[in-house]
Structure formats: C-alpha cells, structure tokens
Write an enzyme that holds these catalytic residues in place. Structure first.
Site, PDB file in Angstrom:
ATOM      1  N   VAL A   1       0.836  -1.209   0.000  1.00  0.00           N
ATOM      2  CA  VAL A   1       0.000   0.000   0.000  1.00  0.00           C
ATOM      3  C   VAL A   1       0.868   1.255   0.000  1.00  0.00           C
ATOM      4  O   VAL A   1       0.655   2.171  -0.818  1.00  0.00           O
ATOM      5  CB  VAL A   1      -0.959   0.016   1.220  1.00  0.00           C
ATOM      6  CG1 VAL A   1      -1.898   1.213   1.139  1.00  0.00           C
ATOM      7  CG2 VAL A   1      -1.763  -1.277   1.321  1.00  0.00           C
TER       8      VAL A   1
ATOM      9  N   GLU B   1      -9.801   5.254   6.851  1.00  0.00           N
ATOM     10  CA  GLU B   1     -10.723   4.674   5.859  1.00  0.00           C
ATOM     11  C   GLU B   1     -10.216   3.342   5.319  1.00  0.00           C
ATOM     12  O   GLU B   1     -11.008   2.441   4.994  1.00  0.00           O
ATOM     13  CB  GLU B   1     -10.911   5.664   4.703  1.00  0.00           C
ATOM     14  CG  GLU B   1     -11.955   5.291   3.687  1.00  0.00           C
ATOM     15  CD  GLU B   1     -13.360   5.135   4.288  1.00  0.00           C
ATOM     16  OE1 GLU B   1     -13.959   6.156   4.626  1.00  0.00           O
ATOM     17  OE2 GLU B   1     -13.830   3.980   4.412  1.00  0.00           O
TER      18      GLU B   1
ATOM     19  N   GLY C   1     -10.666  -2.194   2.594  1.00  0.00           N
ATOM     20  CA  GLY C   1      -9.761  -1.641   1.573  1.00  0.00           C
ATOM     21  C   GLY C   1     -10.232  -0.362   0.926  1.00  0.00           C
ATOM     22  O   GLY C   1     -10.348   0.677   1.576  1.00  0.00           O
TER      23      GLY C   1
ATOM     24  N   ILE D   1     -13.131   0.429  -0.271  1.00  0.00           N
ATOM     25  CA  ILE D   1     -14.557   0.772  -0.151  1.00  0.00           C
ATOM     26  C   ILE D   1     -14.755   1.877   0.883  1.00  0.00           C
ATOM     27  O   ILE D   1     -14.304   1.746   2.025  1.00  0.00           O
ATOM     28  CB  ILE D   1     -15.382  -0.466   0.287  1.00  0.00           C
ATOM     29  CG1 ILE D   1     -15.183  -1.607  -0.694  1.00  0.00           C
ATOM     30  CG2 ILE D   1     -16.855  -0.111   0.432  1.00  0.00           C
ATOM     31  CD1 ILE D   1     -15.860  -2.905  -0.269  1.00  0.00           C
TER      32      ILE D   1
ATOM     33  N   GLY E   1      -1.255 -12.668  -3.585  1.00  0.00           N
ATOM     34  CA  GLY E   1      -0.961 -11.542  -2.679  1.00  0.00           C
ATOM     35  C   GLY E   1      -2.166 -11.059  -1.886  1.00  0.00           C
ATOM     36  O   GLY E   1      -2.114  -9.995  -1.276  1.00  0.00           O
TER      37      GLY E   1
ATOM     38  N   ASP F   1      -8.572 -11.259  10.918  1.00  0.00           N
ATOM     39  CA  ASP F   1      -8.612 -10.006  10.157  1.00  0.00           C
ATOM     40  C   ASP F   1     -10.048  -9.466  10.092  1.00  0.00           C
ATOM     41  O   ASP F   1     -10.289  -8.281  10.327  1.00  0.00           O
ATOM     42  CB  ASP F   1      -8.058 -10.276   8.740  1.00  0.00           C
ATOM     43  CG  ASP F   1      -8.139  -9.074   7.833  1.00  0.00           C
ATOM     44  OD1 ASP F   1      -7.273  -8.193   7.935  1.00  0.00           O
ATOM     45  OD2 ASP F   1      -9.100  -9.006   7.024  1.00  0.00           O
TER      46      ASP F   1
ATOM     47  N   LYS G   1     -11.808  -5.937  11.750  1.00  0.00           N
ATOM     48  CA  LYS G   1     -12.644  -4.996  10.993  1.00  0.00           C
ATOM     49  C   LYS G   1     -14.034  -4.891  11.627  1.00  0.00           C
ATOM     50  O   LYS G   1     -14.619  -3.807  11.676  1.00  0.00           O
ATOM     51  CB  LYS G   1     -12.723  -5.439   9.533  1.00  0.00           C
ATOM     52  CG  LYS G   1     -11.371  -5.325   8.822  1.00  0.00           C
ATOM     53  CD  LYS G   1     -11.355  -6.068   7.504  1.00  0.00           C
ATOM     54  CE  LYS G   1     -10.004  -5.958   6.832  1.00  0.00           C
ATOM     55  NZ  LYS G   1      -9.823  -6.908   5.708  1.00  0.00           N
TER      56      LYS G   1
ATOM     57  N   GLY H   1      -5.581  -4.968  -1.819  1.00  0.00           N
ATOM     58  CA  GLY H   1      -4.780  -4.587  -2.983  1.00  0.00           C
ATOM     59  C   GLY H   1      -4.103  -3.254  -2.742  1.00  0.00           C
ATOM     60  O   GLY H   1      -4.704  -2.339  -2.176  1.00  0.00           O
TER      61      GLY H   1
END
Ligand code: NDP
Ligand code: HSE
Length: 449
Positions: A17, A130, A135, A137, A188, A202, A206, A312
């Site tokens: 990122v 955010e 990710g 969205i 990935g 994970d 969230k 991503g």
C-alpha cells in the site's frame, strides 16, 4: 498557480500500500493540492530495508530507516507499516507532536484504537482510517459522518478478500480449501501469516472497528465472537448449494434489544465473525473473488450496500489518499479534531444471546425412531424445525454383517426457525450424545433471509 500553504507529509512504510500511496502522491501532487487547499510535500518514507525491491520506483533520497526523526515537524503522518509496534508508539509520537495521522492498520486500531483516539483528542489532532476496513470501499466515513444522524441496526459484511476468494472458488469450481489458499497467497491477497485471514482474525478486527463506529461504542476486539473457515469442506458446500445457499465468511454487527439490564436503554450490541449460509439471491451472494461488500441497515435510511475491492495496494491507496486530503483540509482549518463518538457505551452481548436460523447436518443410524428422537431433542431444546431432508448414505444391505453394525446410515439436514444460539448449541451437544447421531457434520448459521 496558487501559492498554497505547504504541509509536510511523512510516510511510514513502502510495502504493497505505502509504495502506491507514495507514487500517487508524487504523480498527482498538483491535483491533490487543489483539493486539499494545501501543497502536500512528501518529506520522507520509512522502510526497514533501504535496498529492498519496491512495487513502484520511489526517489531513493526519500527512503530512510529513521522514523523518529522523520516524524518531528511533520504535519501529516501516514502509517502503513502494519502490526502493533513500532506503529503504535510512532503514531502516539506523531499525535503528540501536533500531526494528524492517517493509517490503514486494523490490527492496531482494533486493539489500541481507544488509546490513539484519546491521545488525538488530548491534542486536538485527528486519526483517519478509511483503509482499515474493506480496503478501497468507503465505509468508515459513511458510518462516522453520513449516518451520524441515523440509528444503524445491523451491518453484515464480507470484509476479508482472501476468505471470499477461497470460498468463491470452492463454491464455483468445487476446489479444495488447501489448493485455493495457496493460490490466494500467490496472488498476494492473504496476509503473510494466512491464519489471520482463514481463522477470521482479520475480519474480527474490521468488525470491531465497524461496530464501534456504527453503535457509538468502543467495541474491543475481545468482544467479537470469531470463527474461521478452515472446517468448511465440499460436503458443506454441496449441502449449502442444494438448499439454495452460498457459504460466506461474514462479519455481523447488530443492535440487540430486550433482556439487557446493564444498559439503561435495554440495548446491547453483538459483533461476530463466522462462515454463514447466505441465500443465493441476496446481494452478498454475488460478491465474487477477493471483493468485499458491506450491507448496512439503518432505521431511517433503510438498506445500503457498499461494494468494491477489499484489498490490494493501489486500491487501498485510494482510501489512504482520500484521508490525506481530509487531514490536510482539517490541518489548515485548525480547531478540534474529528473525534470518535463512543458515548452510547452499549454492552456487548455474549454470542449465546444472539438469535439466527441454522442448518444442522447429521449422520445418523438409518433405523425406525431415529428421526423422532432427533425431533424430540430439538423440541426439548426449544429449537423449532423449519425443514428436514434425509438422504440414505449407506443402505442396510450394503453394511458388513457384524452384530454391532447392521444398520444403514443416513444424512439428515435440518433447517431451523430462528433460535437462540445458547439453546441451539446445547441442543447440538445433546444430539451428539444421543446415541442415534453418528456425527454432527456441520452447524451453520443462516444470515440474510
Ligand atoms: P507490507 O508488509 O507490504 O509493507 C509494510 C511496510 O512497512 C514495508 O515497506 C516495510 O519495510 C515497512 N515496515 C514494517 N515494519 C517496519 C519497521 N519496524 N520499521 C520500518 N519500516 C517497517 O504491508 P501492506 O502495505 O500490505 O499493509 C500496510 C498496512 O495497510 C497494514 O496495516 C495493513 O493491514 C493495511 N492494509 C493493507 C491492505 C492490503 O491489501 N495490503 C488492505 C487494507 C489495509 P520494508 O519494505 O523495508 O520491509
Ligand atoms: N488480507 C486482507 C484480506 C487484506 O484478504 O482482506 C485487506 O485487509
């Protein structure tokens, strides 16, 4: 050319990122300046290894291993290192030196969010995040700002790309869990340690972040019930398909009303992550590959759906840069930070209080009275049967004629009406110990119908 005030931006991390954030910040600097009302000067990028290969070409002179020095004098610090330490200490240092912070670090926010938000409040700074859930969205800002005047009742989301990719290929291609996990790692999507994805950690992080925002309550990670997808196999996939469902790893955050004396309003919240059956005609059923989607139900707004890339590098960089622009605007405007609203302070209900529908698959002896025994145990446990389907697995004639093993086997798939989780779980224990059930094949919740 407008002579904007210049803001110093420090970037911690240049991995998947961070490298994309740096590249876009350098490429679109002029446009971002017009939107932010300030020139965004990238003054340095912290990495562990100066010589590691990067996804994008970054000016070598910006790379440093000295995070502490870079933070001094920065107006905005973007943390994209991941993990708890040193990210936590560096963010606190940044806030205490007057910087606004942008981060995508869900692991840190789910465990130390309250500490970071308090620190920001103390100094009138802000923490933007955010990228920390789903990710690319936009879901944090809608929950924090757009829906701040409404009452969110429920969030049901696919918030982990890796598990959605795995379950989707198991469903559509009949692939096996282990084979698809290897592909998700190669592409990935998965975390370095994929147990963070497949065991639901994970998604639970969230869920804690989304529930905190939705219910104006600080929801700690420990309050999130978590189950992963490692037990999901093709037998469960077939049963789901046959009954018109698809299996998805869901994060469900829900406002519960009723028997909660601890809360003055009689309300509590539930946050949970588990694989669940979703009807094939539900919008979440058509979320394929590594995509994410979050379905929000609010009292006045009704049903809202947010969909897109949940992971991503470049996609997540979009969410990070949106936050950088917001942080820059706020930094220029001054005044108090954006703050977190946690005043509702609702208690978290244990999973046993939750009610949903269930699908129970059992392998049983195929002999007279077995179905009646199963039905009796469900009835005693206050679990009401909605549907029953039986398939003969091994007929009597095919059994070896050993004295203790002369009966055939059948699989019974029971769909229940809404039941309380504690009742259901006690009932499944009793079924397992009943003597007629050879194996409890699976118990899955049904969500979204
Ligand atoms: P990566 O592992 O790809 O990159 C981490 C970067 O931080 C690397 O550049 C690494 O340096 C640097 N770094 C890590 N630890 C240190 C340290 N102790 N000192 C100095 N530098 C350090 O992570 P991602 O880019 O994938 O993720 C970043 C954050 O964004 C995480 O919090 C993640 O959860 C979150 N996120 C990621 C998404 C994704 O799709 N990848 C989606 C949404 C959120 P070096 O390169 O030298 O090793
Ligand atoms: N491993 C995470 C996922 C990355 O698969 O969704 C994005 O948070």
């Amino acid at each position: 050319m407008i002579d904007y005030r210049r803001l110093r931006v420090a970037l911690l991390g240049a991995g998947s990122v961070g490298s994309q954030v740096a590249a876009l910040l350098l490429k679109h600097g002029d446009e971002l300046a017009d939107r932010a009302g300030a020139a965004l000067d990238l003054v340095g990028i912290v990495v562990r290894d100066l010589d590691a290969p990067r996804d994008t070409d970054l000016p070598r002179e910006l790379l440093t291993t000295d995070a502490e020095s870079l933070i001094v004098g920065a107006d905005i610090v973007i943390e994209l290192m991941g993990g708890i330490e040193p990210a936590r200490t560096l963010i606190l240092q940044a806030l205490n030196s007057g910087a606004d912070v942008v981060t995508g670090n869900k692991a840190l926010l789910a465990t130390h969010g309250a500490e970071l938000f308090d620190a920001a409040d103390q100094v009138g700074a802000s923490v933007y995040y955010e990228a920390a859930a789903a990710g690319a969205i936009p879901i944090i800002r809608p929950l924090r700002d757009s829906l701040a005047g409404d009452r969110v009742q429920r969030i049901m989301g696919i918030v982990n790309g890796t598990t959605n990719y795995i379950l989707d290929r198991m469903d559509r291609e009949g692939a096996e869990f282990a084979d698809v996990l290897a592909d998700a790692q190669a592409l990935g999507y998965a975390e370095a340690d994929p147990s963070g994805d497949v065991e639901g950690y994970d998604a639970a992080q969230k869920a804690a972040i989304l529930a905190s925002l939705a219910f104006h309550t600080s929801v700690p990670l420990e309050a999130v019930h978590r189950e992963g997808i490692t037990d999901v196999d093709q037998v469960m996939m077939d049963a789901a398909r046959h009954a018109g469902y698809v299996i998805k790893l869901l994060a469900v955050c829900e406002r519960l009303t009723g028997e909660f004396d601890v809360s003055p309003t009689g309300e509590a919240i539930s946050a949970r992550v588990y694989p669940a059956l979703v009807p094939r005609d539900h919008p979440l059923a058509s979320v394929h590959g590594a995509n994410n989607a979050v379905f929000v139900q609010a009292e006045a707004a009704g049903d809202l759906m947010f969909y897109g890339a949940g992971a991503g590098g470049v996609q997540t960089a979009s969410a990070v840069l949106g936050d950088v622009v917001s942080a820059a605007r706020r930094h220029i405007a001054g005044g108090v930070g954006v703050g977190e609203s946690t005043r509702a302070n609702l208690p978290a209900a244990p999973i046993g209080h939750v009610t949903t529908r269930y699908q129970i698959s059992l392998d049983v002896d195929d002999r007279p009275g077995v179905l009646a025994t199963v039905a009796g145990i469900l009835s005693e446990g206050r679990v009401s049967i909605a549907t029953v389907e039986q398939t003969v697995l091994v007929a009597d004639a095919a059994r070896p004629q050993a004295a203790d093993d002369r009966v055939g086997r059948a699989r019974i798939i029971i769909g229940t009406h809404t039941a309380r989780e504690q009742d259901l779980s006690d009932t499944v224990d009793r079924l397992g110990a009943s003597g007629v059930v050879r194996r409890v094949v699976s118990v899955l919740r049904v969500e979204g119908d």
